[in-house]
Motif scaffolding. Structure first.
Motif, mmCIF file in Angstrom:
data_model
loop_
_atom_site.group_PDB
_atom_site.id
_atom_site.type_symbol
_atom_site.label_atom_id
_atom_site.label_comp_id
_atom_site.label_asym_id
_atom_site.label_seq_id
_atom_site.Cartn_x
_atom_site.Cartn_y
_atom_site.Cartn_z
ATOM 1 N N VAL A 189 -23.002 17.364 37.103
ATOM 2 C CA VAL A 189 -23.446 18.494 37.907
ATOM 3 C C VAL A 189 -23.135 19.780 37.162
ATOM 4 O O VAL A 189 -21.999 19.992 36.719
ATOM 5 N N GLY A 190 -24.145 20.625 37.020
ATOM 6 C CA GLY A 190 -23.945 21.955 36.465
ATOM 7 C C GLY A 190 -24.193 22.991 37.542
ATOM 8 O O GLY A 190 -25.194 22.919 38.248
ATOM 9 N N ALA A 191 -23.285 23.941 37.709
ATOM 10 C CA ALA A 191 -23.428 24.952 38.758
ATOM 11 C C ALA A 191 -23.175 26.337 38.187
ATOM 12 O O ALA A 191 -22.173 26.579 37.509
ATOM 13 N N LEU A 192 -24.111 27.231 38.458
ATOM 14 C CA LEU A 192 -23.943 28.648 38.116
ATOM 15 C C LEU A 192 -24.084 29.451 39.395
ATOM 16 O O LEU A 192 -24.998 29.224 40.196
ATOM 17 N N GLY A 193 -23.172 30.394 39.604
ATOM 18 C CA GLY A 193 -23.211 31.206 40.811
ATOM 19 C C GLY A 193 -22.948 32.658 40.505
ATOM 20 O O GLY A 193 -22.445 33.016 39.432
ATOM 21 N N ALA A 194 -23.297 33.513 41.462
ATOM 22 C CA ALA A 194 -23.074 34.946 41.313
ATOM 23 C C ALA A 194 -22.573 35.521 42.630
ATOM 24 O O ALA A 194 -22.936 35.036 43.710
ATOM 25 N N ASP A 195 -21.746 36.553 42.523
ATOM 26 C CA ASP A 195 -21.192 37.248 43.680
ATOM 27 C C ASP A 195 -21.423 38.746 43.504
ATOM 28 O O ASP A 195 -20.480 39.519 43.313
ATOM 29 N N PRO A 196 -22.677 39.167 43.554
ATOM 30 C CA PRO A 196 -22.963 40.592 43.289
ATOM 31 C C PRO A 196 -22.411 41.544 44.345
ATOM 32 O O PRO A 196 -22.280 42.738 44.081
ATOM 33 N N LEU A 197 -22.077 41.042 45.529
ATOM 34 C CA LEU A 197 -21.549 41.903 46.585
ATOM 35 C C LEU A 197 -20.028 42.031 46.529
ATOM 36 O O LEU A 197 -19.456 42.861 47.247
ATOM 37 N N GLY A 198 -19.375 41.205 45.708
ATOM 38 C CA GLY A 198 -17.927 41.196 45.691
ATOM 39 C C GLY A 198 -17.337 40.556 46.931
ATOM 40 O O GLY A 198 -16.271 40.951 47.415
ATOM 41 N N ALA A 199 -18.014 39.540 47.447
ATOM 42 C CA ALA A 199 -17.560 38.867 48.666
ATOM 43 C C ALA A 199 -16.402 37.907 48.410
ATOM 44 O O ALA A 199 -15.800 37.391 49.345
ATOM 45 N N TYR A 206 -27.153 28.088 41.626
ATOM 46 C CA TYR A 206 -28.130 27.194 41.014
ATOM 47 C C TYR A 206 -27.421 25.899 40.609
ATOM 48 O O TYR A 206 -26.421 25.929 39.899
ATOM 49 N N LEU A 207 -27.939 24.785 41.086
ATOM 50 C CA LEU A 207 -27.392 23.474 40.767
ATOM 51 C C LEU A 207 -28.355 22.718 39.861
ATOM 52 O O LEU A 207 -29.563 22.679 40.142
ATOM 53 N N THR A 208 -27.836 22.111 38.816
ATOM 54 C CA THR A 208 -28.631 21.280 37.925
ATOM 55 C C THR A 208 -28.024 19.887 37.886
ATOM 56 O O THR A 208 -26.817 19.735 37.652
ATOM 57 N N LEU A 209 -28.865 18.882 38.145
ATOM 58 C CA LEU A 209 -28.387 17.509 38.267
ATOM 59 C C LEU A 209 -29.230 16.582 37.396
ATOM 60 O O LEU A 209 -30.275 16.084 37.836
#
Length: 353
Positions: A189-199, A206-209
């Motif tokens: 499993v490959g996962a890329l994420g972003a937190d542009p709001l600073g939450a 995005y998940l890649t399987l």
């Protein structure tokens, strides 16, 4: 023959379960159990005043109750399910099956040892559209699966305790697990994420399987999109299917379009020569039945109990989805590197998926 069930938890999801059990000819809604007596009594009153309890032990000690439906917070699923299984009750648990793969394994093992049904309430899998997708793939209508591309985005509520992967992706993962022959068993499993709001957690992901067959599955989840999209594209060697859950007029479209690639003999420079052709055929929309997904889910739960078999979304299905989510969290922490699933399914003595 009817089966008797108690709903454990009268909060957000419990009322939906109680309504479908009460409305099914296959079930007898026997009890509502919740720590909040007023809440339990309010739900009970909607269904003719069925028995109310605040102590789980009282419900599990009742020999007339065959099964329980657990609609409590995920952190409690393990403890409640193990108590129910030890009491000889069949169990259906709302997603996720548990809050860790280790605990989910214990639940699956206990259910097999006790000879009871453990089912995961992956509700989307019981929609008419997803059941049709499963049937079409099983019948070979799409051919070999080449890719799955899923999008689940909306301007949604940022959850206080989980990121966007754990909030939205379980739906897509459970559907992919349900429709693919043999279930969802990615190489990693490959996962890329972003937190542009600073939450403090990923709001876009995005998940890649990569799959053992050479196919690939991909899921995009997002809390920040101003538009709501619920779409899955499943590409096969024969046909491609598009599921648009927000299009009630045509939820499924099947396209007889694709690419045919044939490798020819070596040329004079000993290079393989490929001939590419494009197939542009008809598009059709299969007819879908009209049935509430939860109604189909409780019916499947009853059938699994009465027929002595595994449910279509059994404990192992819940475990596979949970293992992918945990691998996604590890990959996210490592900047998207492919994470190998650490959880293997227990060896089973038998039973169908």
């Amino acid at each position: 023959m009817t089966v008797s069930v108690a709903v454990i938890g009268a909060g957000y999801w419990g009322p939906n379960l109680a309504r479908n059990f009460a409305g099914s000819s296959e079930w007898n809604l026997a009890a509502i159990c919740d720590l909040d007596l007023d809440r339990a009594e309010a739900l009970s009153a909607r269904f003719g005043g069925v028995r109310v309890a605040t102590d789980l032990a009282d419900v599990l000690a009742d020999p007339t109750i065959d099964a329980v439906a657990i609609a409590t917070p995920a952190r409690t699923h393990h403890a409640v399910a193990l108590q129910a299984i030890a009491a000889g009750k069949h169990v259906v648990v709302e997603k996720p099956i548990a809050d860790s793969s280790e605990r989910a394994h214990e639940m699956v093992d206990a259910a097999h040892a006790a000879g009871v049904v453990l089912m995961t309430d992956h509700t989307y899998c019981y929609t008419p559209a997803v059941r049709k997708i499963r049937d079409l793939i099983a019948a070979g209508e799409l051919g070999d699966i080449l890719f799955v591309d899923s999008v689940r985005i909306n301007l949604g509520l940022i959850q206080p305790d989980v990121d966007v992967f754990w909030d939205l992706a379980p739906h897509d993962l459970s559907i992919i697990d349900f429709v693919l022959p043999g279930g969802l068993r990615p190489i990693g499993v490959g996962a890329l994420g972003a937190d542009p709001l600073g939450a403090g957690k990923a709001c876009i992901g995005y998940l890649t399987l990569p799959l053992p067959s050479g196919a690939i599955a991909h899921a995009h989840v997002n809390w920040l999109s101003p538009t709501k999209v619920r779409q899955m594209i499943i590409g096969g060697s024969r046909r491609t299917l598009v599921w648009d859950d927000l299009n009630p007029q045509q939820r499924i479209s099947v396209y007889d379009r694709g690419v045919d690639l044939q490798t020819q003999a070596l040329d004079s420079l000993e290079r393989r020569v490929a001939t590419v052709s494009y197939r542009l055929g008809d598009t059709w929309a299969p007819a879908l039945s009209e049935r509430e997904a939860l109604d189909a889910m409780v019916s499947e739960f009853a059938a699994a109990i009465l027929e002595g078999r595994e449910a279509h979304t059994d404990g192992d299905a819940g475990l596979r989805v949970l293992a992918v989510l945990e691998a996604a969290s590890r990959s996210l922490a490592r900047g998207g590197d492919l994470s190998v699933l650490e959880t293997a399914e227990p060896e089973l003595a038998g039973g169908a998926r």
